[in-house]
Design a protein around this motif. Structure first.
Motif, PDB file in Angstrom:
ATOM      1  N   ASN A 102      54.904  62.141  27.069  1.00 17.21           N
ATOM      2  CA  ASN A 102      54.528  61.166  28.528  1.00 17.21           C
ATOM      3  C   ASN A 102      55.846  60.217  29.179  1.00 17.21           C
ATOM      4  O   ASN A 102      55.163  59.220  30.108  1.00 17.21           O
ATOM      5  CB  ASN A 102      53.699  59.868  26.872  1.00 17.21           C
ATOM      6  CG  ASN A 102      53.424  58.432  28.287  1.00 17.21           C
ATOM      7  OD1 ASN A 102      53.849  57.392  28.431  1.00 17.21           O
ATOM      8  ND2 ASN A 102      52.290  58.911  29.182  1.00 17.21           N
ATOM      9  N   ASN A 137      54.514  60.661  33.130  1.00 19.64           N
ATOM     10  CA  ASN A 137      53.772  59.838  33.989  1.00 19.64           C
ATOM     11  C   ASN A 137      53.584  58.662  33.762  1.00 19.64           C
ATOM     12  O   ASN A 137      53.531  57.591  33.570  1.00 19.64           O
ATOM     13  CB  ASN A 137      52.368  60.581  33.883  1.00 19.64           C
ATOM     14  CG  ASN A 137      51.690  61.006  32.211  1.00 19.64           C
ATOM     15  OD1 ASN A 137      52.174  59.603  31.654  1.00 19.64           O
ATOM     16  ND2 ASN A 137      50.991  61.876  31.938  1.00 19.64           N
ATOM     17  N   ASP A 161      53.236  56.452  31.372  1.00 18.89           N
ATOM     18  CA  ASP A 161      51.857  55.062  31.315  1.00 18.89           C
ATOM     19  C   ASP A 161      51.191  55.011  29.933  1.00 18.89           C
ATOM     20  O   ASP A 161      50.632  54.034  29.475  1.00 18.89           O
ATOM     21  CB  ASP A 161      50.676  55.756  32.226  1.00 18.89           C
ATOM     22  CG  ASP A 161      49.697  57.359  30.839  1.00 18.89           C
ATOM     23  OD1 ASP A 161      50.631  57.386  30.930  1.00 18.89           O
ATOM     24  OD2 ASP A 161      48.798  57.309  31.547  1.00 18.89           O
ATOM     25  N   ASP A 195      49.182  64.572  30.140  1.00 22.77           N
ATOM     26  CA  ASP A 195      49.317  63.802  31.517  1.00 22.77           C
ATOM     27  C   ASP A 195      48.530  62.661  31.662  1.00 22.77           C
ATOM     28  O   ASP A 195      48.354  61.985  33.105  1.00 22.77           O
ATOM     29  CB  ASP A 195      47.898  64.684  31.733  1.00 22.77           C
ATOM     30  CG  ASP A 195      47.777  66.385  32.096  1.00 22.77           C
ATOM     31  OD1 ASP A 195      48.790  66.369  32.083  1.00 22.77           O
ATOM     32  OD2 ASP A 195      47.536  67.025  31.360  1.00 22.77           O
ATOM     33  N   ASN A 196      48.160  61.995  30.465  1.00 23.45           N
ATOM     34  CA  ASN A 196      47.922  60.268  30.579  1.00 23.45           C
ATOM     35  C   ASN A 196      47.424  59.540  28.822  1.00 23.45           C
ATOM     36  O   ASN A 196      48.000  60.262  27.805  1.00 23.45           O
ATOM     37  CB  ASN A 196      46.649  59.477  31.571  1.00 23.45           C
ATOM     38  CG  ASN A 196      44.857  60.624  30.664  1.00 23.45           C
ATOM     39  OD1 ASN A 196      45.689  60.863  29.563  1.00 23.45           O
ATOM     40  ND2 ASN A 196      44.589  60.936  32.081  1.00 23.45           N
ATOM     41  N   TYR A 197      47.512  57.929  29.036  1.00 20.93           N
ATOM     42  CA  TYR A 197      47.170  57.708  27.235  1.00 20.93           C
ATOM     43  C   TYR A 197      46.419  56.618  28.144  1.00 20.93           C
ATOM     44  O   TYR A 197      45.590  56.738  28.376  1.00 20.93           O
ATOM     45  CB  TYR A 197      48.686  56.653  28.009  1.00 20.93           C
ATOM     46  CG  TYR A 197      48.402  56.330  26.249  1.00 20.93           C
ATOM     47  CD1 TYR A 197      48.621  56.181  25.453  1.00 20.93           C
ATOM     48  CD2 TYR A 197      47.710  54.641  26.030  1.00 20.93           C
ATOM     49  CE1 TYR A 197      48.401  55.645  23.829  1.00 20.93           C
ATOM     50  CE2 TYR A 197      47.718  53.522  25.535  1.00 20.93           C
ATOM     51  CZ  TYR A 197      48.275  54.459  24.246  1.00 20.93           C
ATOM     52  OH  TYR A 197      47.727  53.126  23.031  1.00 20.93           O
ATOM     53  N   SER A 198      45.835  57.150  26.656  1.00 23.64           N
ATOM     54  CA  SER A 198      45.033  56.317  26.446  1.00 23.64           C
ATOM     55  C   SER A 198      44.745  55.439  25.563  1.00 23.64           C
ATOM     56  O   SER A 198      44.539  56.541  24.128  1.00 23.64           O
ATOM     57  CB  SER A 198      43.332  57.270  27.182  1.00 23.64           C
ATOM     58  OG  SER A 198      42.069  56.007  26.478  1.00 23.64           O
TER      59      SER A 198
END
Length: 148
Positions: free
Chosen positions: A50, A53, A55, A119-122
């Motif tokens: 992370n 990117n 986030d 690629d992203n965080y959730s």
């Protein structure tokens, strides 16, 4: 302001780790143990997906780095106790111990989380991996340590 007079312990940027020489020079405990722990923490930032990117919450990023330090057996005695904290994402030690609890529920949890964060965080990654929200897991964690 020079690196030696900055008020931080260490930082990592573009795979370069900087260590505050004032901190190291004035450290009154086991300097080798402390610096090794700091290097483990900072090296984690080099490998965290992370960081590319930006986030994920910074407190989670720092918690993962302290988790790696913890798992390496390099947690210093001044860290807070397991079960401490008001929120799972206070960062650093509080989050590290929470992540350790999550890893007890699913071996490899932090590694899986890191992979998902490529690629992203959730926040849904916790549900995906453990079947519960972060808040539900936090309540379970606090109950385990009798610290509600």
């Amino acid at each position: 302001m020079t690196v030696e007079t900055m008020e931080w312990i260490a930082d990592t940027e573009n795979a370069k780790i900087r260590l505050n020489s004032d901190y190291v020079g004035n450290y009154s405990g086991d300097v080798r143990f402390e610096v090794t722990g700091i290097i483990y923490h900072e090296t984690t930032h080099v490998w965290q997906w992370n960081r590319n990117n930006h986030d994920a919450p910074d407190r989670l990023i720092e918690g993962i780095a302290d988790y790696i330090r913890l798992k390496a057996g390099l947690a210093p005695p001044h860290w807070v106790k397991k079960g401490s904290g008001k929120k799972w994402d206070e960062g650093y030690t509080v989050t590290a111990y929470f992540l350790d609890y999550c890893d007890e529920l699913k071996s490899g949890f932090v590694a899986f989380l890191n992979c998902l964060m490529k690629d992203n965080y959730s926040g849904e990654y916790f549900v995906q991996l453990l079947g519960k929200t972060m808040d539900e897991l936090w309540m379970d964690y606090k109950n385990k340590y009798g610290s509600l």
